[in-house]
Design an enzyme around this catalytic site. Structure first.
Site, PDB file in Angstrom:
ATOM      1  N   GLY A 137       0.826  -1.205   0.000  1.00  0.00           N
ATOM      2  CA  GLY A 137       0.000   0.000   0.000  1.00  0.00           C
ATOM      3  C   GLY A 137       0.854   1.246   0.000  1.00  0.00           C
ATOM      4  O   GLY A 137       2.051   1.180  -0.267  1.00  0.00           O
ATOM      5  N   ASN A 138       0.234   2.383   0.274  1.00  0.00           N
ATOM      6  CA  ASN A 138       0.997   3.635   0.382  1.00  0.00           C
ATOM      7  C   ASN A 138       0.409   4.467   1.522  1.00  0.00           C
ATOM      8  O   ASN A 138      -0.549   4.060   2.161  1.00  0.00           O
ATOM      9  CB  ASN A 138       0.997   4.383  -0.960  1.00  0.00           C
ATOM     10  CG  ASN A 138      -0.394   4.718  -1.419  1.00  0.00           C
ATOM     11  OD1 ASN A 138      -1.134   5.413  -0.731  1.00  0.00           O
ATOM     12  ND2 ASN A 138      -0.784   4.197  -2.581  1.00  0.00           N
ATOM     13  N   HIS A 139       1.010   5.654   1.755  1.00  0.00           N
ATOM     14  CA  HIS A 139       0.658   6.442   2.940  1.00  0.00           C
ATOM     15  C   HIS A 139      -0.555   7.352   2.763  1.00  0.00           C
ATOM     16  O   HIS A 139      -0.818   8.180   3.621  1.00  0.00           O
ATOM     17  CB  HIS A 139       1.857   7.297   3.362  1.00  0.00           C
ATOM     18  CG  HIS A 139       3.003   6.483   3.862  1.00  0.00           C
ATOM     19  ND1 HIS A 139       2.923   5.723   5.015  1.00  0.00           N
ATOM     20  CD2 HIS A 139       4.242   6.277   3.368  1.00  0.00           C
ATOM     21  CE1 HIS A 139       4.066   5.100   5.202  1.00  0.00           C
ATOM     22  NE2 HIS A 139       4.889   5.406   4.218  1.00  0.00           N
TER      23      HIS A 139
END
Ligand code: CTP
Length: 200
Positions: free
Chosen positions: A11-13
């Site tokens: 995923g990412n932030h």
């Protein structure tokens, strides 16, 4: 989120704050709003016409494609995963190896495919850039057949998870407007005002 196995993902932030702020601002302006959201801990805005919770890029694509015909303004602020694991294990992967290599394959570009079938809709995207912001944003505006693009350059008070942001909006008629550092809520209102003045 792109699943690796039943307990892990890539995923990412991204927090979703910008998308939720845009949805809230559009509701306040009297629009019928559908919010398609990936994982986020933001409070679901009151007054939505529809809320669609998805997890992966493929699920987001399906949700967007099935609703696009009925939509007047589509803003893609989601930080969609560009790649997904080629294989998803059906059981938790055990830590038997010292090195674990995960093969990734490209996800569809949702915004680009909406750009291809665009008819009456106005389509707005984001460009998250660490370098050559203006050139990259303008390139995406054209390549994805957008009406406007919001250039977002992550920094100390801007970007993922922060309460504030600033960005530059480039439109397909060759205008650009810089929106100064302010809360994501204020930016959302200013962005929608600008888009409405330009297109509606
Ligand atoms: N986007 C999308 N589907 C993807 C990836 C991105 O719809 N699979 C959309 C985003 O929601 C955003 C825009 O495309 O509105 C630009 O996303 P960005 O991450 O800045 O760029 P990419 O087009 O993915 O290109 P790159 O990562 O190479 O900069």
């Amino acid at each position: 989120y792109e699943a690796i196995d039943p307990v892990r993902f890539i995923g990412n932030h991204s927090s979703g704050k910008t998308g939720y702020a845009l949805a809230e601002a559009a509701i306040a302006m009297g629009a019928h709003v559908t919010l398609v959201s990936g994982p986020s801990s933001e409070r679901i805005p009151y007054g939505l016409s529809e809320f669609v919770r998805i997890s992966s890029a493929e699920q987001m694509q399906q949700a967007m494609e099935t609703r696009f015909d009925d939509c007047e303004l589509c803003i893609m602020s989601a930080a969609v995963a560009d790649y997904r694991p080629s294989e998803v294990a059906d059981k938790k992967v055990k830590k038997s190896e010292d090195v674990w290599t995960i093969a990734l394959e490209k996800n569809a570009d949702i915004l680009q495919s909406l750009g291809k079938r665009k008819a009456h809709q106005k389509l707005v995207g984001f460009a998250l850039e660490t370098n050559d912001g203006e050139a990259n944003a303008k390139g995406k505006l054209e390549a994805k057949n957008l009406d406007a693009i919001l250039l977002n350059e992550p920094g100390a008070h801007t970007g993922f998870g922060t309460e504030t942001n600033k960005f530059t909006i480039f439109t397909s008629d060759n205008n650009s407007v810089e929106l100064e550092l302010s809360s994501k809520q204020e930016l959302a209102v200013k962005t929608l005002d600008l888009l409405c003045d330009n297109y509606f």
